[in-house]
Design a protein around this motif. Structure first.
Motif: not given
Length: 482
Positions: A104-110
């Protein structure tokens, strides 16, 4: 209501509709540029939490929901980005948790309109599984991590087995290694039945027949015409002759081992002429001169359209037309077509001397188990496929591989890499060399691969042949207790 009022109301509604649609488009366009901050909406299903966990092999992302919910997902950025869209969701979460666990590198919630979106960026393209669980309701994402695992087993004194598993963006690879102390074990080449023409066989049978502890498949061979491809000398006798200078294992007469290159040459000197062989222990072709010894079989198996000279004790013992019996203490020189003119005056009782050489690196008392190409030299990757004229189907791409290395301490390393299967993608020649080096080899050579690649230990197949079962082979490298 009169017609004028009705028309005014209709126009007003049309303006409202157009204004609403225009505003929605602007919002979505802005959201596409930059994820919006998620705001709470007390309607629909709630995303209550996002959790990250898992094991060494898997990174798990769990979306905790207040109820069951359908979702859609797709991949972007060369499969390194997972995008999950869930309609009709609300949440009080302001952002996804920050985590770089495993792959896992990153997560974005939108949030875009009534759609909640989770973007999962990965460090590499890896297998991903998205599914739901109930009681409580969850959406689960499993990402396969990059990892290495090496398991070492002491089989007995002087013999160590290793199993190596690696997973990265290339896929999963599984390799098996035997680390052999030459003070306690002998490594040599064996024919399936002791003679080339009496049939090829499975590695398990070869190992059992020779009372060996272990074994791997050996060098190249022609399955249909029954001959070995390349230079091979077993117990002082030439088993096969190659047209190219190729690498293999040198088994020295003093008991040591090395990786080197052989270049076979052989002649028969008779009536003052030295005449070169075209082949050794191979079918006799047009106009050819072929040497046969007891490793080939009981007889030459040739037809009557040639001349054959049975030689032992330095003398021509018999002159035949074909299918001569091969003496235990001698050879048969078989000649066809125009080459017969070179032997026109040779008679029974004539003096005849056989001379053979495997080149400058192999002494007369050394055995040689050829294959190729060379993989390592002096501790560095050095692949000489072009110089050895190795076939493109061996050189190119990943495949099941069998290789041999010699460590700095003199130990012999036998390695098999599984390939063409879900648990192992196989390796290129360069990757095979790098694996040998990883395990401590300073010299290395490639052996036959593909469906022939196999390792047997204590009468059990520990690798997984790519064809799903053992393939009959023409020779094997076996490990025998001293």
């Amino acid at each position: 209501m009169n017609k004028t009022k009705i028309l005014a109301v209709a126009m007003s509604m049309a303006v409202m509709t157009i204004t609403y649609n225009y505003s929605a488009q602007n919002v979505m366009a802005a959201a596409a540029k930059k994820p919006a901050v998620v705001s709470s909406q007390l309607q629909g299903t709630e995303l209550k939490n996002i959790r990250v966990g898992g094991t060494r092999e898997t990174t798990r992302i769990v979306l905790d929901l207040s109820g069951a919910k359908k979702y859609k997902y797709f991949f972007e950025n060369n499969n390194t980005r997972l995008v999950i869209n869930i309609d009709g969701m609300y949440t009080s979460l302001k952002e996804a948790p920050a985590s770089t666990r495993g792959i896992l590198k990153d997560m974005i919630l939108g949030k875009y309109g009534d759609t909640l979106q989770l973007i999962v960026d990965m460090k590499a393209a890896v297998p991903v599984k998205v599914y739901t669980l109930k009681n409580p309701d969850r959406i689960v994402v499993d990402l396969t991590n990059e990892y290495e695992d090496e398991k070492t087993t002491q089989v007995e004194a002087g013999l160590v087995q290793k199993k190596y598993v690696r997973f990265d963006s290339r896929g999963m690879l599984t390799a098996y290694l035997l680390d052999i102390d030459p003070n306690k074990f002998d490594v040599r080449m064996a024919l399936p039945t002791g003679q080339i023409t009496t049939g090829y066989g499975r590695l398990t049978d070869i190992v059992r027949r020779n009372n060996a502890v272990a074994g791997v498949n050996g060098g190249y061979f022609d399955f249909f015409d029954k001959f070995l491809i390349g230079d091979v000398r077993i117990d002082g006798l030439t088993a096969g002759m190659g047209a190219e200078t190729r690498a293999g294992l040198i088994k020295k007469k003093n008991g040591g081992y090395a990786v080197g290159k052989a270049s076979y040459s052989g002649t028969v000197t008779v009536n003052g002429r030295s005449i070169s062989f075209w082949g050794v222990n191979a079918p006799r072709g047009k106009d050819s001169i072929v040497l046969y010894n007891r490793l080939y079989g009981a007889t030459t198996g040739t037809n009557e359209y040639g001349s054959e000279y049975v030689i032992s004790k330095g003398m021509v013992q018999e002159v035949n037309k074909g299918n001569s019996v091969i003496p235990e203490d001698g050879v048969v020189v078989s000649v066809h077509g125009e080459s017969q003119a070179l032997f026109a005056d040779v008679r029974k009782g004539d003096r005849a001397v056989i001379s053979e050489s495997f080149g400058d690196e192999i002494a007369d008392g050394d055995d040689f188990y050829g294959a190729g190409p060379q993989l390592l030299k002096d501790g560095q990757v050095s692949i000489t496929a072009a110089e050895e004229n190795i076939a493109s189907n061996i050189v190119n791409g990943r495949a099941p591989r069998t290789a041999l290395g010699i460590a700095k301490n003199g130990h012999i390393l036998l390695m098999v890499v599984d390939g063409r299967q879900s648990h192992s993608i196989g390796s290129s020649l360069s990757e095979t060399a790098q694996l040998l080096k990883k395990f401590g080899a300073v010299q290395g050579v490639n052996y036959d691969g593909g469906g022939s690649s196999e390792m047997v230990l204590n009468n059990r197949i520990i690798s997984k042949p790519s064809g799903g079962a053992e393939r009959s082979i023409g020779n094997a490298l076996i490990v025998v207790r001293k």
